[in-house]
Write an enzyme that holds these catalytic residues in place. Structure first.
Site, short mmCIF file in Angstrom:
data_model
loop_
_atom_site.label_atom_id
_atom_site.label_comp_id
_atom_site.label_asym_id
_atom_site.label_seq_id
_atom_site.Cartn_x
_atom_site.Cartn_y
_atom_site.Cartn_z
N ASP A 34 -2.59 76.92 54.53
CA ASP A 34 -1.36 76.77 54.45
C ASP A 34 -0.88 75.48 55.07
OD1 ASP A 34 1.60 76.62 54.78
OD2 ASP A 34 1.61 78.70 54.49
N ASP B 198 -5.02 70.19 49.17
CA ASP B 198 -4.44 69.47 48.34
C ASP B 198 -3.03 69.01 48.62
OD1 ASP B 198 -3.02 71.90 48.52
OD2 ASP B 198 -3.02 72.37 46.19
N LYS C 171 -9.55 79.21 43.77
CA LYS C 171 -8.25 79.58 43.08
C LYS C 171 -7.19 78.49 43.39
CE LYS C 171 -5.27 82.69 44.11
NZ LYS C 171 -4.78 84.15 44.25
N GLU D 274 -7.67 75.47 44.64
CA GLU D 274 -7.83 74.30 43.95
C GLU D 274 -7.57 73.92 42.73
OE1 GLU D 274 -11.66 71.36 44.26
OE2 GLU D 274 -11.86 73.14 44.75
#
Length: 244
Positions: free
Chosen positions: A150, A186, A222, A224
């Site tokens: 997170d 990300d 997932k 990513e």
């Protein structure tokens, strides 16, 4: 993990003076709302006694757990565990310890452990920092994987981020010499924040000049795929503990 998270809000400034509950310890996660499927629940009930290590304030003996002296990799927050299971299946000579608080993900991984007959993957369903503090010996871990945690994007929540000092100091304490810490996100601002924190963490060396290239052995997660679908940049950091 980044999505499906609900957090209990802090008492508002208007009613804080009337808040009489105990002070809450800052956590790096909140429990996500998610119903277990019947298959996940069945796997959890049947397999957790064999493959989930209960949390207790007692140092683990990895030889007793895995039955060998192979390298130990700890993954913090494996989510639904698809990449975790793939890594364990492809690397039978490496031992994996996954730490996760999201029970549907634990159930999913347990079902895959049984289906693939894995012997090198165990789970601890508990707060990762407490596990590190109380169950993991110093200089005993060969690598930490922290993939798409997170990002806690709001500035007031930055204190919850896993990759920051002194939490990174604790991880280095548990790493064996030349052990590594591999972080992928990300969320570019978190990557920049983490780069600064890891650079300033004692006894860690960046294996690259800034961000790292994608390691060819890493399995796509997932989260990513979600990040890529949303046109977010995937950023990686790979640091190594000094050989001291």
């Amino acid at each position: 993990m980044e999505d499906n998270v609900q957090e209990k809000e802090e008492p508002s400034s208007s009613n804080k003076k009337n808040f009489t509950g105990p002070a809450r310890e800052v956590k790096t996660y909140v429990l996500r709302i998610g119903r277990m499927t019947s298959a996940q629940e069945k796997a959890y009930n049947e397999l957790s006694p064999s493959w989930c290590i209960p949390y207790e304030k007692k140092q683990l003996n990895f030889v007793d757990i895995f039955g060998n002296t192979n390298p130990i990799i700890v993954e913090i927050g494996f989510g639904m565990g698809d990449a975790t299971v793939e890594l364990a299946a492809k690397n039978p000579n490496i031992n994996y310890l996954g730490i996760e608080v999201h029970r549907p993900g634990v159930g999913k991984v347990l079902s895959e452990i049984k289906r693939r007959e894995l012997k090198n993957l165990f789970i601890i369903e508990h707060d990762a920092l407490e596990v590190l503090e109380n169950m993991i010996g110093d200089n005993s871990i060969n690598g930490f994987h922290i993939f798409f945690p997170d990002p806690w994007p709001k500035k007031r929540h930055h204190k919850r981020r896993m990759i920051q000092r002194p939490r990174t100091n604790l991880m280095v304490q548990k790493l064996a010499p030349k052990g590594y810490l591999y972080f992928v996100t990300d969320w570019l601002e978190y990557a920049e924040f983490a780069l600064e924190e890891l650079t300033q963490t004692e006894n860690l060396i960046n294996k690259y000049d800034g961000f790292a290239p994608a390691q060819p052995w890493r399995i796509q997660t997932k989260f990513e795929r979600k990040g890529l679908a949303a046109s977010r940049q995937i950023t990686e950091l790979l640091f190594e503990k000094k050989d001291i």
